[in-house]
Enzyme design. Structure first.
Site, PDB file in Angstrom:
ATOM      1  N   GLU A  21     -25.582 -12.426  41.709  1.00  0.00           N
ATOM      2  CA  GLU A  21     -24.328 -12.243  40.984  1.00  0.00           C
ATOM      3  C   GLU A  21     -23.357 -11.537  41.903  1.00  0.00           C
ATOM      4  O   GLU A  21     -23.687 -10.512  42.502  1.00  0.00           O
ATOM      5  CB  GLU A  21     -24.530 -11.413  39.717  1.00  0.00           C
ATOM      6  CG  GLU A  21     -23.247 -11.182  38.951  1.00  0.00           C
ATOM      7  CD  GLU A  21     -23.447 -10.450  37.640  1.00  0.00           C
ATOM      8  OE1 GLU A  21     -22.457 -10.334  36.891  1.00  0.00           O
ATOM      9  OE2 GLU A  21     -24.564  -9.984  37.361  1.00  0.00           O
ATOM     10  N   PHE A  23     -19.393  -9.966  42.252  1.00  0.00           N
ATOM     11  CA  PHE A  23     -18.133  -9.560  41.658  1.00  0.00           C
ATOM     12  C   PHE A  23     -17.042  -9.955  42.631  1.00  0.00           C
ATOM     13  O   PHE A  23     -17.202  -9.759  43.845  1.00  0.00           O
ATOM     14  CB  PHE A  23     -18.105  -8.048  41.440  1.00  0.00           C
ATOM     15  CG  PHE A  23     -19.151  -7.570  40.489  1.00  0.00           C
ATOM     16  CD1 PHE A  23     -18.917  -7.586  39.123  1.00  0.00           C
ATOM     17  CD2 PHE A  23     -20.383  -7.137  40.947  1.00  0.00           C
ATOM     18  CE1 PHE A  23     -19.891  -7.153  38.233  1.00  0.00           C
ATOM     19  CE2 PHE A  23     -21.363  -6.695  40.075  1.00  0.00           C
ATOM     20  CZ  PHE A  23     -21.113  -6.704  38.710  1.00  0.00           C
ATOM     21  N   THR A  52     -18.761 -13.269  38.571  1.00  0.00           N
ATOM     22  CA  THR A  52     -18.249 -12.553  37.411  1.00  0.00           C
ATOM     23  C   THR A  52     -16.744 -12.735  37.298  1.00  0.00           C
ATOM     24  O   THR A  52     -16.028 -12.733  38.292  1.00  0.00           O
ATOM     25  CB  THR A  52     -18.609 -11.062  37.520  1.00  0.00           C
ATOM     26  OG1 THR A  52     -20.026 -10.958  37.636  1.00  0.00           O
ATOM     27  CG2 THR A  52     -18.167 -10.295  36.310  1.00  0.00           C
ATOM     28  N   TRP A  53     -16.295 -12.871  36.082  1.00  0.00           N
ATOM     29  CA  TRP A  53     -14.900 -13.159  35.779  1.00  0.00           C
ATOM     30  C   TRP A  53     -14.044 -11.905  35.879  1.00  0.00           C
ATOM     31  O   TRP A  53     -14.144 -11.004  35.049  1.00  0.00           O
ATOM     32  CB  TRP A  53     -14.811 -13.731  34.371  1.00  0.00           C
ATOM     33  CG  TRP A  53     -13.500 -14.293  33.966  1.00  0.00           C
ATOM     34  CD1 TRP A  53     -12.627 -13.750  33.065  1.00  0.00           C
ATOM     35  CD2 TRP A  53     -12.904 -15.516  34.389  1.00  0.00           C
ATOM     36  NE1 TRP A  53     -11.538 -14.555  32.911  1.00  0.00           N
ATOM     37  CE2 TRP A  53     -11.679 -15.652  33.717  1.00  0.00           C
ATOM     38  CE3 TRP A  53     -13.286 -16.499  35.283  1.00  0.00           C
ATOM     39  CZ2 TRP A  53     -10.841 -16.741  33.905  1.00  0.00           C
ATOM     40  CZ3 TRP A  53     -12.455 -17.588  35.468  1.00  0.00           C
ATOM     41  CH2 TRP A  53     -11.251 -17.698  34.780  1.00  0.00           C
ATOM     42  N   HIS A  86     -18.935 -17.005  35.392  1.00  0.00           N
ATOM     43  CA  HIS A  86     -19.253 -16.110  34.282  1.00  0.00           C
ATOM     44  C   HIS A  86     -17.929 -15.674  33.654  1.00  0.00           C
ATOM     45  O   HIS A  86     -17.341 -14.689  34.061  1.00  0.00           O
ATOM     46  CB  HIS A  86     -20.015 -14.936  34.891  1.00  0.00           C
ATOM     47  CG  HIS A  86     -20.530 -13.942  33.937  1.00  0.00           C
ATOM     48  ND1 HIS A  86     -21.619 -13.176  34.234  1.00  0.00           N
ATOM     49  CD2 HIS A  86     -20.130 -13.554  32.715  1.00  0.00           C
ATOM     50  CE1 HIS A  86     -21.870 -12.351  33.246  1.00  0.00           C
ATOM     51  NE2 HIS A  86     -20.973 -12.566  32.314  1.00  0.00           N
ATOM     52  N   ARG A 116     -17.552 -14.094  24.713  1.00  0.00           N
ATOM     53  CA  ARG A 116     -16.401 -13.699  23.904  1.00  0.00           C
ATOM     54  C   ARG A 116     -15.794 -12.403  24.422  1.00  0.00           C
ATOM     55  O   ARG A 116     -14.588 -12.223  24.400  1.00  0.00           O
ATOM     56  CB  ARG A 116     -16.829 -13.544  22.450  1.00  0.00           C
ATOM     57  CG  ARG A 116     -15.675 -13.198  21.549  1.00  0.00           C
ATOM     58  CD  ARG A 116     -16.100 -13.094  20.130  1.00  0.00           C
ATOM     59  NE  ARG A 116     -16.809 -11.830  19.964  1.00  0.00           N
ATOM     60  CZ  ARG A 116     -17.286 -11.421  18.822  1.00  0.00           C
ATOM     61  NH1 ARG A 116     -17.178 -12.164  17.757  1.00  0.00           N
ATOM     62  NH2 ARG A 116     -17.922 -10.282  18.737  1.00  0.00           N
ATOM     63  N   GLY A 117     -16.609 -11.490  24.838  1.00  0.00           N
ATOM     64  CA  GLY A 117     -16.054 -10.185  25.229  1.00  0.00           C
ATOM     65  C   GLY A 117     -16.785  -9.572  26.371  1.00  0.00           C
ATOM     66  O   GLY A 117     -17.547 -10.147  27.072  1.00  0.00           O
TER      67      GLY A 117
END
Length: 117
Positions: A21, A23, A52-53, A86, A116-117
């Site tokens: 993953e 960032f 990661t978004w 993501h 969603r969050g």
């Protein structure tokens, strides 16, 4: 290949698997540093890489060097890595999400984990 298909194959064969993953970097120099290491990291044969978004700030769906979309597209198109974007959808309109999904598709990103969050 779709990540879920790879997971099922590994499970059927009782094989251990892992993913990386990342960032998105906060600076263009950080993005260049990450991209320069992707090929070497790919040699360890991860199941996929997960981007990661927007964890680095800025516009995660934009075209800047530090955007999640750009990093994911680079993993797919430059490095040939199976990649999962993501996405966090909190605070986004339906039209924004649709636009991001279309951009991901245009960039060859087939695997999306939408939260969603």
């Amino acid at each position: 290949m779709k990540v879920i298909e790879k997971i099922h194959q590994k499970e059927e064969n009782n094989e251990v698997f892992y993913s990386y993953e990342f960032f998105p970097p906060r600076t263009p120099a950080g993005a260049e540093n990450l991209v320069s290491r992707l090929d070497r990291m790919g040699l360890s044969n991860p199941l996929c890489v997960d981007i990661t978004w927007g964890a680095g700030g800025g516009d995660p769906g934009g075209t800047g060097a530090c955007s999640s979309m750009t990093i994911a597209a680079t993993c797919v198109n430059l490095c040939g890595m199976d990649t999962m974007l993501h996405m966090t959808c909190a605070g986004q309109t339906k039209d924004e999400i649709t636009g991001y999904l279309q951009t991901a598709k245009e960039n060859g990103i087939e695997n999306i984990l939408a939260l969603r969050g």
